[in-house]
Design a protein around this motif. Structure first.
Motif, PDB file in Angstrom:
ATOM      1  N   GLN A 192      -2.106  -0.843 -10.306  1.00 55.87           N
ATOM      2  CA  GLN A 192      -1.778   0.145  -9.323  1.00 55.87           C
ATOM      3  C   GLN A 192      -2.911   1.139  -9.240  1.00 55.87           C
ATOM      4  N   GLY A 193      -3.464   1.274  -8.059  1.00 50.60           N
ATOM      5  CA  GLY A 193      -4.390   2.374  -7.948  1.00 50.60           C
ATOM      6  C   GLY A 193      -5.836   1.986  -7.761  1.00 50.60           C
ATOM      7  N   PHE A 253      -0.140  19.171  -1.116  1.00 48.46           N
ATOM      8  CA  PHE A 253      -1.276  20.069  -1.301  1.00 48.46           C
ATOM      9  C   PHE A 253      -0.825  21.405  -1.864  1.00 48.46           C
ATOM     10  N   VAL A 291       0.129  -3.689  -5.982  1.00 49.59           N
ATOM     11  CA  VAL A 291       0.340  -2.372  -5.400  1.00 49.59           C
ATOM     12  C   VAL A 291      -0.973  -1.611  -5.442  1.00 49.59           C
ATOM     13  N   ARG A 292      -1.330  -1.017  -4.344  1.00 46.23           N
ATOM     14  CA  ARG A 292      -2.420  -0.053  -4.370  1.00 46.23           C
ATOM     15  C   ARG A 292      -1.868   1.250  -3.868  1.00 46.23           C
ATOM     16  N   LYS A 293      -2.351   2.339  -4.431  1.00 47.51           N
ATOM     17  CA  LYS A 293      -1.791   3.599  -3.976  1.00 47.51           C
ATOM     18  C   LYS A 293      -2.890   4.510  -3.460  1.00 47.51           C
ATOM     19  N   VAL A 294      -2.495   5.341  -2.552  1.00 44.98           N
ATOM     20  CA  VAL A 294      -3.379   6.380  -2.048  1.00 44.98           C
ATOM     21  C   VAL A 294      -2.607   7.669  -2.188  1.00 44.98           C
ATOM     22  N   ASP A 295      -3.117   8.550  -3.009  1.00 45.54           N
ATOM     23  CA  ASP A 295      -2.436   9.828  -3.184  1.00 45.54           C
ATOM     24  C   ASP A 295      -3.402  10.934  -2.778  1.00 45.54           C
ATOM     25  N   LEU A 296      -3.070  11.548  -1.651  1.00 50.40           N
ATOM     26  CA  LEU A 296      -3.989  12.504  -1.059  1.00 50.40           C
ATOM     27  C   LEU A 296      -4.225  13.687  -1.977  1.00 50.40           C
ATOM     28  N   SER A 297      -3.175  14.114  -2.661  1.00 47.45           N
ATOM     29  CA  SER A 297      -3.373  15.309  -3.467  1.00 47.45           C
ATOM     30  C   SER A 297      -4.144  14.990  -4.740  1.00 47.45           C
ATOM     31  N   ILE A 298      -4.095  13.749  -5.184  1.00 43.54           N
ATOM     32  CA  ILE A 298      -4.879  13.369  -6.362  1.00 43.54           C
ATOM     33  C   ILE A 298      -6.366  13.479  -6.080  1.00 43.54           C
ATOM     34  N   ARG A 335       1.540  14.772 -12.616  1.00 46.37           N
ATOM     35  CA  ARG A 335       2.691  14.506 -11.753  1.00 46.37           C
ATOM     36  C   ARG A 335       3.892  14.071 -12.580  1.00 46.37           C
ATOM     37  N   PRO A 380       3.900   9.672  -3.348  1.00 48.61           N
ATOM     38  CA  PRO A 380       3.394  10.102  -4.645  1.00 48.61           C
ATOM     39  C   PRO A 380       4.332   9.731  -5.783  1.00 48.61           C
ATOM     40  N   THR A 381       4.443   8.451  -6.029  1.00 54.50           N
ATOM     41  CA  THR A 381       5.317   7.990  -7.100  1.00 54.50           C
ATOM     42  C   THR A 381       4.808   6.646  -7.596  1.00 54.50           C
ATOM     43  N   VAL A 382       5.100   6.345  -8.851  1.00 53.14           N
ATOM     44  CA  VAL A 382       4.684   5.067  -9.417  1.00 53.14           C
ATOM     45  C   VAL A 382       5.731   4.024  -9.090  1.00 53.14           C
ATOM     46  N   LEU A 383       5.318   2.970  -8.448  1.00 56.24           N
ATOM     47  CA  LEU A 383       6.264   1.917  -8.096  1.00 56.24           C
ATOM     48  C   LEU A 383       6.287   0.869  -9.187  1.00 56.24           C
ATOM     49  N   LEU A 412       0.862  -1.162   0.000  1.00 57.17           N
ATOM     50  CA  LEU A 412       0.000   0.000   0.000  1.00 57.17           C
ATOM     51  C   LEU A 412       0.905   1.221   0.000  1.00 57.17           C
ATOM     52  N   ASN A 413       0.841   1.977  -1.081  1.00 62.81           N
ATOM     53  CA  ASN A 413       1.801   3.052  -1.282  1.00 62.81           C
ATOM     54  C   ASN A 413       1.196   4.436  -1.097  1.00 62.81           C
ATOM     55  N   PHE A 414       1.726   5.179  -0.121  1.00 64.26           N
ATOM     56  CA  PHE A 414       1.259   6.541   0.102  1.00 64.26           C
ATOM     57  C   PHE A 414       2.205   7.562  -0.519  1.00 64.26           C
TER      58      PHE A 414
END
Lengths: 253, 253
Positions: free
Chosen positions: B241-242, B114, A199-206, B29, A188-191, A184-186
DNA sequence: GAATGTGAAGTATTTCACAGCT
DNA sequence: AGCTGTGAAATACTTCACATTC
């Protein structure tokens, strides 16, 4: 191109749609709340409302799991809680590690929602030697040097990355090498990960940017109804604009 | 009877698919990173790789925005950054408030992502009187009592809820009453809002549950060919991803 | 020659609507 | 009567493949 990869982790046996899987936790949360209030049964209509979806979708979702309801009656809450938990794999204990104990990592370590769903924070890991030994959420932070050992000793297969973007790929590689297969990736980059690792990502600014998109649209379409003072003059040239011309480099660092 | 206007004037004009909107921040990004390295142009193939999607999808996505590329050449990085920023509404300043300054709220206040995208944390709000005046991320925390005034004085239209679940709906109601029309909800609860208000949610434990589902499936399907699980660096962009297939949490029906 | 932009084809997901059980 | 479970229809999204443009 001969399909060098299986897109989905081997979706053959029991093909539950991804969209459905993503909603199961939602149903589970709503059901848990009902269970705590000792509600014995619930209809698709009621449960759907509590979960924020419509009832046809919910029934379709459940139909992928099996026939767990009773026509004319509804669903038995406890039974459904168990079935969904089992489907999601929450009837077992999942040790997770959190790497990167900054503000966010600390918040995650303190987050109650993990423990209550079968996730156990097995270790906190940070690259800063000054953090080592310091307890966060009652768990002592360990140094990155020991990452591999920690993963193996605890049988961790799920890792949470809350490091700065620059460190994320490197941490990811080490986690994967040590045996982690879900991340779980917080950051802000693509792994990039080998096949078989999720991989799941959480990007707050997105999320905020998506809101801004809709917000802008609202402001543009409806004539401001009710709002008194609109800040910030919008540079609106929403129609097609010229091919080039001046290209303001609008991007704050 | 209720509004049947779920579908707009059915035009092709400005109808950008939600799935596309959700990816624009990703492209942005990647483009920003290229811009910082002074890369002048980029092909759909390269940019897609950097953003973690495939190139056909990316080209299709861009086609909804307009024809911003040059055949045989690619896309001008600066120009595209500007166009996407404009489309997302990031060329204007968005004041946001964060309500609930616990661990998570503090992490959000400190989150750099942000500010760098046009979002300005206009205020931090918490219900605990003991927090009032205490600075977090350089911003003094204000008391919930003043919520309405803060929203209005700052022209805030986007609110972030990071309170415990129990307080979220109440905070939401007050935000909406005060004029907020977009909400990012971190509390593990379904918010009900009037028509015209957008809610997006981020639930940390939901993401983990989805990972657990796939993780369990891997373990169950474990074939004899398991030793290929080492990071032999399958440099694919396949990875799922995502959390794209998100539920656009809108409410009443 | 290289790479975009896009109809058309292919998948996935949602919604409808109703048969079938209790 | 009431409510689930599900084929079928509708809609949304992705991928293909190639004409078009530079």
């Amino acid at each position: 191109m001969a399909t060098g990869r299986t897109h989905r982790p081997a979706t053959r046996s029991r093909g539950i749609p991804e969209a459905t899987v993503a909603r199961l936790p939602l149903y589970l949360r709503a059901l848990t709340a009902l269970s705590e209030r000792s509600v014995p049964t619930v209809s698709s209509e009621e449960l759907a409302a509590a979960a924020g979806v419509n009832s046809a979708k919910l029934r379709k979702d459940f139909s992928y799991l099996g026939s767990y309801g009773t026509r004319g009656v509804g669903y038995d809450v406890e039974y459904l809680v168990y079935q969904i938990s089992r489907e999601l794999g929450l009837t077992q204990d999942w040790p997770v590690v959190i790497v990167g104990i900054g503000n966010l990592g600390a918040a995650l370590a303190n987050y109650g929602g993990f423990a209550s769903r079968g996730f156990r924070v097995a270790a906190l890991i940070d690259a800063d030697p000054a953090m080592a030994g310091k307890p966060v959420a009652g768990i002592p932070v360990q140094h990155t040097d020991d990452l591999e050992k920690i993963i193996k000793d605890n049988g961790v297969s799920i890792g949470v990355i809350a490091t700065p973007a620059g460190a994320a790929q490197q941490v990811c590689d080490r986690l994967v090498a040590a045996g982690v297969t879900s991340i779980l990736n917080f950051a802000p980059t693509v792994l990039s990960v080998p096949d078989g690792v999720d991989v799941r990502k959480v990007d707050l600014s997105i999320e905020l940017q998506i809101l801004a998109f809709h917000e802008q649209r609202k402001a543009g379409e409806e004539t401001a109804a009710g709002d008194a003072a609109l800040p910030a003059a919008t540079r609106d040239d929403s129609a097609d604009q010229g091919p080039d011309g001046d290209v303001p480099a609008v991007m704050p660092a």
